[in-house]
Motif scaffolding. Structure first.
Motif, PDB file in Angstrom:
ATOM      1  N   MET A 195       1.265  -1.309  -0.591  1.00  0.00           N
ATOM      2  CA  MET A 195      -0.176   0.026  -0.135  1.00  0.00           C
ATOM      3  C   MET A 195       0.844   1.449  -0.114  1.00  0.00           C
ATOM      4  SD  MET A 195      -0.443  -2.556   2.464  1.00  0.00           S
ATOM      5  CE  MET A 195      -1.836  -3.766   2.465  1.00  0.00           C
ATOM      6  N   LYS A 196       0.393   2.095  -0.326  1.00  0.00           N
ATOM      7  CA  LYS A 196       0.814   3.271  -0.471  1.00  0.00           C
ATOM      8  C   LYS A 196       1.066   4.138   1.396  1.00  0.00           C
ATOM      9  CE  LYS A 196       1.448   3.697  -5.198  1.00  0.00           C
ATOM     10  NZ  LYS A 196       1.494   3.845  -7.106  1.00  0.00           N
ATOM     11  N   GLU A 197       1.197   4.278   1.412  1.00  0.00           N
ATOM     12  CA  GLU A 197       0.942   4.702   3.515  1.00  0.00           C
ATOM     13  C   GLU A 197      -0.700   4.980   3.204  1.00  0.00           C
ATOM     14  OE1 GLU A 197       4.581   7.596   3.870  1.00  0.00           O
ATOM     15  OE2 GLU A 197       4.286   7.627   2.231  1.00  0.00           O
ATOM     16  N   ILE A 198      -1.417   4.041   3.927  1.00  0.00           N
ATOM     17  CA  ILE A 198      -3.140   4.014   3.910  1.00  0.00           C
ATOM     18  C   ILE A 198      -3.043   3.572   5.341  1.00  0.00           C
ATOM     19  CG2 ILE A 198      -3.702   3.343   1.396  1.00  0.00           C
ATOM     20  CD1 ILE A 198      -4.117   0.033   3.393  1.00  0.00           C
ATOM     21  N   SER A 199      -4.050   4.258   5.736  1.00  0.00           N
ATOM     22  CA  SER A 199      -4.032   3.640   7.505  1.00  0.00           C
ATOM     23  C   SER A 199      -4.964   3.219   7.688  1.00  0.00           C
ATOM     24  CB  SER A 199      -5.317   5.171   7.666  1.00  0.00           C
ATOM     25  OG  SER A 199      -6.684   4.538   7.560  1.00  0.00           O
ATOM     26  N   GLU A 200      -4.617   1.783   8.642  1.00  0.00           N
ATOM     27  CA  GLU A 200      -5.751   0.225   9.775  1.00  0.00           C
ATOM     28  C   GLU A 200      -6.739   1.073   8.829  1.00  0.00           C
ATOM     29  OE1 GLU A 200      -1.678   1.835  11.117  1.00  0.00           O
ATOM     30  OE2 GLU A 200      -3.521   3.111  11.226  1.00  0.00           O
ATOM     31  N   ALA A 201      -7.757   2.170   9.079  1.00  0.00           N
ATOM     32  CA  ALA A 201      -9.295   1.824   9.110  1.00  0.00           C
ATOM     33  C   ALA A 201      -9.501   1.235   7.621  1.00  0.00           C
ATOM     34  CB  ALA A 201      -9.990   3.775   9.492  1.00  0.00           C
ATOM     35  N   GLU A 202      -8.339   2.274   6.962  1.00  0.00           N
ATOM     36  CA  GLU A 202      -8.798   2.239   4.868  1.00  0.00           C
ATOM     37  C   GLU A 202      -8.531   0.900   4.783  1.00  0.00           C
ATOM     38  OE1 GLU A 202      -7.706   6.252   2.516  1.00  0.00           O
ATOM     39  OE2 GLU A 202      -5.831   5.198   4.381  1.00  0.00           O
ATOM     40  N   MET A 203      -7.453  -0.507   5.310  1.00  0.00           N
ATOM     41  CA  MET A 203      -7.169  -1.496   5.265  1.00  0.00           C
ATOM     42  C   MET A 203      -8.375  -2.618   5.680  1.00  0.00           C
ATOM     43  SD  MET A 203      -3.494  -3.686   6.377  1.00  0.00           S
ATOM     44  CE  MET A 203      -3.403  -5.195   6.660  1.00  0.00           C
ATOM     45  N   VAL A 204      -8.554  -2.316   6.513  1.00  0.00           N
ATOM     46  CA  VAL A 204      -9.809  -2.634   7.182  1.00  0.00           C
ATOM     47  C   VAL A 204     -10.912  -2.768   6.209  1.00  0.00           C
ATOM     48  CG1 VAL A 204     -11.776  -3.449   8.883  1.00  0.00           C
ATOM     49  CG2 VAL A 204      -9.051  -3.120   9.266  1.00  0.00           C
ATOM     50  N   GLU A 205     -11.404  -1.712   5.426  1.00  0.00           N
ATOM     51  CA  GLU A 205     -12.156  -0.982   4.755  1.00  0.00           C
ATOM     52  C   GLU A 205     -11.739  -1.992   3.644  1.00  0.00           C
ATOM     53  OE1 GLU A 205     -14.454   3.025   3.173  1.00  0.00           O
ATOM     54  OE2 GLU A 205     -12.964   3.104   4.068  1.00  0.00           O
ATOM     55  N   ALA A 206     -10.693  -1.747   2.898  1.00  0.00           N
ATOM     56  CA  ALA A 206     -10.478  -3.168   1.892  1.00  0.00           C
ATOM     57  C   ALA A 206     -10.676  -4.297   1.856  1.00  0.00           C
ATOM     58  CB  ALA A 206      -8.847  -2.611   1.692  1.00  0.00           C
ATOM     59  N   ILE A 207     -10.232  -4.931   3.661  1.00  0.00           N
ATOM     60  CA  ILE A 207     -10.848  -6.413   3.393  1.00  0.00           C
ATOM     61  C   ILE A 207     -11.958  -6.536   3.424  1.00  0.00           C
ATOM     62  CG2 ILE A 207     -10.163  -8.386   4.932  1.00  0.00           C
ATOM     63  CD1 ILE A 207      -7.393  -6.751   6.223  1.00  0.00           C
ATOM     64  N   ARG A 517     -12.635 -12.208  14.412  1.00  0.00           N
ATOM     65  CA  ARG A 517     -13.813 -11.297  14.306  1.00  0.00           C
ATOM     66  C   ARG A 517     -13.212 -10.009  13.913  1.00  0.00           C
ATOM     67  NH1 ARG A 517     -14.591 -12.037  19.944  1.00  0.00           N
ATOM     68  NH2 ARG A 517     -13.800  -9.975  19.910  1.00  0.00           N
ATOM     69  N   TYR A 518     -13.230  -8.770  13.370  1.00  0.00           N
ATOM     70  CA  TYR A 518     -12.699  -7.436  12.651  1.00  0.00           C
ATOM     71  C   TYR A 518     -12.851  -6.853  13.569  1.00  0.00           C
ATOM     72  CZ  TYR A 518     -13.941  -8.402   7.401  1.00  0.00           C
ATOM     73  OH  TYR A 518     -14.191  -9.333   6.242  1.00  0.00           O
ATOM     74  N   ASP A 519     -13.215  -7.055  15.268  1.00  0.00           N
ATOM     75  CA  ASP A 519     -13.063  -5.674  16.098  1.00  0.00           C
ATOM     76  C   ASP A 519     -11.655  -6.077  16.486  1.00  0.00           C
ATOM     77  OD1 ASP A 519     -14.061  -8.153  17.621  1.00  0.00           O
ATOM     78  OD2 ASP A 519     -14.156  -7.400  19.017  1.00  0.00           O
ATOM     79  N   ILE A 520     -11.331  -7.656  16.541  1.00  0.00           N
ATOM     80  CA  ILE A 520      -9.942  -8.128  16.734  1.00  0.00           C
ATOM     81  C   ILE A 520      -8.955  -7.536  15.667  1.00  0.00           C
ATOM     82  CG2 ILE A 520      -8.763 -10.374  17.628  1.00  0.00           C
ATOM     83  CD1 ILE A 520     -11.058 -12.040  18.277  1.00  0.00           C
ATOM     84  N   MET A 521      -9.035  -7.609  14.737  1.00  0.00           N
ATOM     85  CA  MET A 521      -8.338  -7.569  13.612  1.00  0.00           C
ATOM     86  C   MET A 521      -8.217  -5.614  14.041  1.00  0.00           C
ATOM     87  SD  MET A 521      -8.610  -7.717   9.616  1.00  0.00           S
ATOM     88  CE  MET A 521      -9.309  -9.539   9.518  1.00  0.00           C
ATOM     89  N   GLU A 522      -9.288  -5.163  13.519  1.00  0.00           N
ATOM     90  CA  GLU A 522      -8.825  -3.890  14.113  1.00  0.00           C
ATOM     91  C   GLU A 522      -7.935  -3.385  15.721  1.00  0.00           C
ATOM     92  OE1 GLU A 522     -12.200  -2.190  14.144  1.00  0.00           O
ATOM     93  OE2 GLU A 522     -12.968  -2.684  12.243  1.00  0.00           O
ATOM     94  N   GLN A 523      -8.209  -4.422  16.488  1.00  0.00           N
ATOM     95  CA  GLN A 523      -7.411  -4.272  17.817  1.00  0.00           C
ATOM     96  C   GLN A 523      -5.973  -4.424  17.348  1.00  0.00           C
ATOM     97  OE1 GLN A 523      -8.658  -5.312  21.201  1.00  0.00           O
ATOM     98  NE2 GLN A 523      -6.469  -6.192  22.318  1.00  0.00           N
ATOM     99  N   ALA A 524      -5.489  -5.184  16.680  1.00  0.00           N
ATOM    100  CA  ALA A 524      -4.674  -6.046  16.164  1.00  0.00           C
ATOM    101  C   ALA A 524      -3.264  -5.363  15.739  1.00  0.00           C
ATOM    102  CB  ALA A 524      -4.369  -7.625  15.324  1.00  0.00           C
ATOM    103  N   LEU A 525      -4.004  -4.748  14.453  1.00  0.00           N
ATOM    104  CA  LEU A 525      -3.647  -3.009  13.687  1.00  0.00           C
ATOM    105  C   LEU A 525      -3.197  -1.760  14.354  1.00  0.00           C
ATOM    106  CD1 LEU A 525      -5.728  -3.557  10.567  1.00  0.00           C
ATOM    107  CD2 LEU A 525      -3.384  -3.385  10.029  1.00  0.00           C
ATOM    108  N   GLY A 526      -3.545  -1.684  15.466  1.00  0.00           N
ATOM    109  CA  GLY A 526      -3.357  -0.736  15.921  1.00  0.00           C
ATOM    110  C   GLY A 526      -2.668  -0.477  16.831  1.00  0.00           C
ATOM    111  N   GLN A 527      -2.800  -2.131  17.509  1.00  0.00           N
ATOM    112  CA  GLN A 527      -1.102  -2.409  18.689  1.00  0.00           C
ATOM    113  C   GLN A 527       0.389  -2.448  17.604  1.00  0.00           C
ATOM    114  OE1 GLN A 527      -2.016  -4.761  21.471  1.00  0.00           O
ATOM    115  NE2 GLN A 527      -0.441  -6.344  21.518  1.00  0.00           N
TER     116      GLN A 527
END
Length: 711
Positions: A195-207, A517-527
Motif C-alpha cells: 500500500m502507499k501509506e494507507i491507514s489501518e481503517a482503510e486497510m480493514v475497509e479494503a479487506i 472478528r473484525y474488532d480483533i483485527m482492528e485492535q491488532a492493527l492499532g497495537q
C-alpha cells in the motif's frame, strides 16, 4: 462423445465476469476445473492418495502453480526452450494459495495431496494469480477429498478512491492498494499486499470489500458442486488416539510446563526445560509402551505444552520470555558495519538479527522479469537468506526456499514505494538472517531501511515492521506484539505490518482459526501501529536521515541525455569509442535509447574519470552555432591552413583556411599562427562550395581601412 460440461458464472458487477467449468478436462484427477476471465484460462486439478504413510504425522500438501509460455504465444528463454524451475512470481502464487488451503484440511488427514494450477491461456487484461485460489478451491469442491470449507482469493485495488476487484495490471499501476485476500464464507484467512501509506481503517475497509466479493465466488462453487453432483467425501484412517495416555501425559506435564512458561526465559533455556519435562513424562512409560505408543506420548506432550503456554498468556498476560502482550523486545542497531560495501546495517531485536547490505549499480543490473504474464524489470529488489545456523540447526542446503522467496518479497514491497522516483541507481538489498526467533522478515525491513540510508539513497521516509500474534479460546483473546517463533507456532494468527510514521506500506496475515472478528483485527492493527512507531524511533536514533551522498568507495552515477543521432558516435565502430573511454576513465557507461533520445548512465568512483566522460560526451555532441565565437587551439599545421580544436569540446576539429587567418594576404600559415596557439574564431556554418564547416579568425579582427586609389 463429448462429455457434459457444467458451468457457473460469477458477475463482478462492472461488465466483467468469471466462469468455472468442470466435466470435460483431466477427468482422471479427483477434481478438475477450468476458470476463465476474459481470455485468461486456468486449469486446476486436485489429487490425493487413497492411503497415508503411517509414519507421517502431517499433511504432505503440494500446491503448484505454473505459467505456460505458450499461454501467451511466446517461447521460453534458455537453450532448451522449455519451462524449467518456477519463477519467483510463480512461487509467490503457490504460497498465496497454500496458506489459505492448508488449515482447512482435517487435522488428522495425512494422505499425499497435490493441487496443481496451470495458466493455459493468458489475456494481458487479466492477472492470473488472482484466479488461482478460486481455481484450487473449485477443484477440491468437485472432488471427494476431505476439505473443511470452500474458499476463494481476490485482488483488491483502490483507484481514485474506489475499490476494484481483480484489476488489470494497467489499472493496478494507478492504485494505492495492491492486496490479495483469501477467505471462506465466514472468515478471512490470508491477507498479503502493498500500500502507499494507507491507514489501518482503510486497510480493514479494503479487506471487508474483498470478503464480500469472495462470498459471491464461493456461492458459485457451491452451485457448481450441486450441479455436478456433490461426491461423498472419502473415508480415511485418521490418527490413532488413546484417551488414557493423553490424561496421563497431561496430568504429569501441564503444571510443570505452566510453571516454566510463566517465569519467562530465553529460547535455549526454555527449550531445555521443556525437553527435561518431556523426558520425565516418557519415564512414566515402559520401553514396551513407548515402542508401541511413543508417537502418541510426543503428540500429547505437544498438545499439553500448547495448551499450558496459551493459558499462561490468557490468564496471566505473561509471555514465554516474560514480556507483557504489548512489549517489544530490546533493540540495538548499527550502520556502516561492513567497510567496503555501498551500505550496510545490523538490526537486532531480542533473539532475531539481520545484516543487510546495499549494492548500487546502473540499469544494466536491473532484475529482468520475463514470464508469460509479465515482462519488465526491477531497479529495486531485495533478496533474503535464511541459513540453518540462524536457528542453531544443521540442515542440508537445497537452494532458495519458497519461504525465503516469500519473506524477501514482503520486505521488498514494504520498502519499494519509499525509493524516490528519480533515483538513478539500480539497488539490490541482501538480508542475511544471522539469528531467528520471531519475524526475521520484519527485521529485514528494519535493517534494509537503515542500509539504504547508510548508502546515501534518499529514501522518502524510513520504514519499520512488526509481527503480531493472537491467542484466543473463543471468548478471551490476547493480541501479542513482536511475537516469538514459539508464539507463531502456538498462536492463532501471524500478522506482519510494515509502514512509515504516516501509514502502512505492506502487510502479510495468516489466520489459523475460523471466524476471526473484525474488532480483533482492528485492535491488532492499532497495537501494531504503536509497535511500529516504537521500532521506527529506534531506527532513527541510529541514523536519522539518509547520508547526503554515497560513500567514497561507492560508485557515483551521473545521467545525461543526448540527441539520438549522437548515440552511434559515442559508441563508435564495433563499440571501440565507448570501450576505450571506459578503460581510460575507469567508469561504466550504459546507453539506453528512450523516445529517440540517448540516456547515458556514467558510473564510477573517481570524479576525474566521470568528468572525463562528461567532457567526451560534450565533445561529441558539441554543435557550434552560426555567428558565435569560440576559443580554439591549433593542433596541426598545413600548407593551406591550420587544423584547430574547440577548447570547450576536445576532439572536435575544424579547418581554419589560410584565407580566413587575417585580412591581409597570408603567404605562410606560420606568419600568423603556430602549433599550440589559442585564440577566438567565428563559426560561419557550412561552406556552400565544400559543404564543410567553416570558421574564421579574421572575422573577429577589425577590418583595415581600404587604401584610396591614387590618381
Amino acid at each position: 462423445m463429448i462429455p457434459q460440461l457444467f458451468v457457473e458464472k460469477i458477475d463482478l458487477g462492472d461488465g466483467r465476469s468469471i466462469t468455472i467449468e468442470t466435466g470435460r478436462l483431466a477427468k482422471q484427477a479427483d477434481g478438475s476445473v477450468v476458470v476463465r476471465m476474459g481470455d485468461t484460462m486456468i486449469l486446476a486439478t486436485a489429487v490425493s492418495a487413497r492411503s497415508a504413510n503411517p509414519n507421517v504425522d502431517f499433511l504432505p500438501l503440494t500446491v503448484d502453480y505454473r505459467e505456460k509460455f505458450a499461454a501467451a504465444g511466446r517461447f521460453p528463454g534458455g537453450f532448451f526452450k522449455r519451462e524449467a524451475r518456477p519463477s519467483d512470481s510463480e512461487v509467490l502464487t503457490m504460497r498465496l494459495v497454500d496458506r489459505v488451503l492448508r488449515p482447512l484440511f482435517p487435522d488428522d488427514y495425512h494422505a499425499e495431496t497435490q493441487v496443481m494450477i496451470q495458466l493455459m491461456s493468458h489475456d494481458e487484461e487479466v492477472m492470473p494469480d488472482a484466479l488461482a485460489g478460486l481455481a484450487a478451491s473449485a477443484a477440491l469442491a468437485v472432488s471427494d477429498i476431505p476439505f473443511y470449507n470452500l474458499i476463494s482469493e481476490v485482488r483488491v485495488a483502490r483507484i481514485d478512491g474506489k475499490f476494484v476487484i481483480n484489476p488489470s495490471r494497467e489499472d493496478l499501476d494507478k492504485s494505492d492498494i495492491d492486496m490479495m485476500i483469501g477467505a471462506s464464507m465466514d472468515s478471512v484467512a490470508m491477507v498479503e499486499g502493498e500500500m502507499k501509506e494507507i491507514s489501518e481503517a482503510e486497510m480493514v475497509e479494503a479487506i471487508k470489500f474483498a470478503h464480500e466479493a469472495i462470498k459471491v465466488q464461493i456461492q458459485a462453487q457451491l452451485r457448481l458442486q450441486a450441479a455436478f453432483g456433490k461426491k461423498e467425501i472419502r473415508t480415511y484412517e485418521g490418527e490413532k488416539e488413546n484417551e488414557e495416555i493423553y490424561k496421563k501425559v497431561k496430568a504429569a506435564a501441564y503444571d510443570k510446563i505452566y510453571a516454566i512458561a510463566k517465569v519467562g526465559s530465553a529460547k535455549h533455556e526454555r527449550t531445555a526445560a521443556f525437553a527435561e519435562v518431556k523426558e520425565e513424562v516418557k519415564a512414566l512409560f515402559t520401553e514396551e509402551e513407548l515402542a508401541a505408543d511413543g508417537d502418541l506420548v510426543s503428540k500429547y506432550f505437544y498438545k499439553t505444552n500448547k495448551e499450558a503456554v496459551r493459558n499462561v498468556v490468557l490468564e496471566l498476560g505473561v509471555r514465554l520470555d516474560g514480556r507483557k502482550t504489548t512489549d517489544i523486545r530490546p533493540i540495538w542497531c548499527e550502520t556502516d558495519y561492513l567497510p567496503r560495501v555501498h551500505g550496510s546495517s545490523l538490526f537486532t531485536r531480542g533473539e532475531t538479527q539481520a545484516l543487510a547490505t546495499v549494492t548500487l549499480g546502473t540499469s544494466r543490473e536491473a532484475n529482468q522479469i520475463d514470464s508469460p504474464s509479465e515482462q519488465g524489470e526491477e531497479k529495486f529488489y531485495l533478496h533474503y537468506n535464511f541459513p540453518p545456523f540462524s536457528t542453531g540447526e544443521a540442515k542440508p542446503l537445497r537452494g532458495t526456499s519458497r519461504r525465503e522467496v516469500g519473506h524477501g518479497n514482503l520486505a521488498q514491497r514494504a520498502l519499494k514505494n519509499m525509493i524516490p522516483a528519480d533515483c538513478p541507481y539500480t539497488i539490490r538489498i541482501v538480508s542475511e538472517v544471522l539469528e531467528s526467533n520471531g519475524s526475521s522478515s520484519m527485521a529485514t525491513v528494519c535493517a534494509g531501511t537503515m542500509a539504504l540510508m547508510d548508502a546515501g539513497v534518499q529514501m522518502v521516509k524510513p520504514v519499520s515492521g512488526i509481527a503480531m500474534g493472537l491467542i484466543t479460546d473463543g471468548e478471551k483473546f490476547a493480541v501479542l506484539s513482536d511475537i516469538l517463533g514459539d508464539e507463531d507456532h502456538l498462536g492463532d494468527m501471524d500478522f506482519k505490518v510494515t509502514g512509515t510514521a504516516d501509514g502502512i506500506t505492506a502487510c502479510q496475515m495468516d489466520i489459523k482459526i475460523d471466524g476471526l472478528r473484525y474488532d480483533i483485527m482492528e485492535q491488532a492493527l492499532g497495537q501494531a501501529r504503536e509497535g511500529r512507531l516504537h521500532i521506527l524511533g529506534k531506527l532513527t536514533e541510529t541514523i536519522a536521515a539518509p547520508r547526503a551522498d554515497v560513500k567514497a568507495h561507492a560508485p557515483k552515477i551521473i545521467t545525461r541525455t543526448i540527441p539520438g543521432n549522437f548515440i552511434g558516435a559515442l559508441i563508435g565502430p564495433g563499440g571501440k569509442v565507448i570501450q576505450e573511454l571506459q578503460k581510460a576513465t575507469g567508469t561504466t557507461i550504459v546507453i539506453n535509447e528512450v523516445d529517440e533520445q540517448g540516456v547515458i548512465e556514467i558510473l564510477g568512483t573517481d570524479p576525474a574519470g566521470i568528468e572525463a566522460v562528461l567532457a567526451k560526451i560534450q565533445s561529441i555532441t558539441f554543435k557550434p552555432q552560426m555567428g558565435e565565437a569560440y576559443e580554439v587551439k591549433v593542433i596541426k599545421m598545413l600548407d593551406f591552413g591550420a587544423v584547430v580544436e574547440y577548447t570547450a569540446a576536445p576532439g572536435n576539429e575544424v579547418l581554419l583556411h589560410v584565407s580566413e587567418l587575417a585580412w591581409e594576404r597570408t603567404e605562410n600559415v606560420t606568419d600568423v599562427v603556430n602549433m599550440g596557439d589559442v585564440f577566438q574564431v567565428k563559426y560561419l556554418g557550412l561552406d556552400p562550395k565544400t559543404r564543410k564547416e567553416k570558421v574564421s579568425r579574421k572575422a573577429l579582427l577589425p577590418r583595415p581601412p581600404r587604401e584610396e586609389k591614387k590618381e
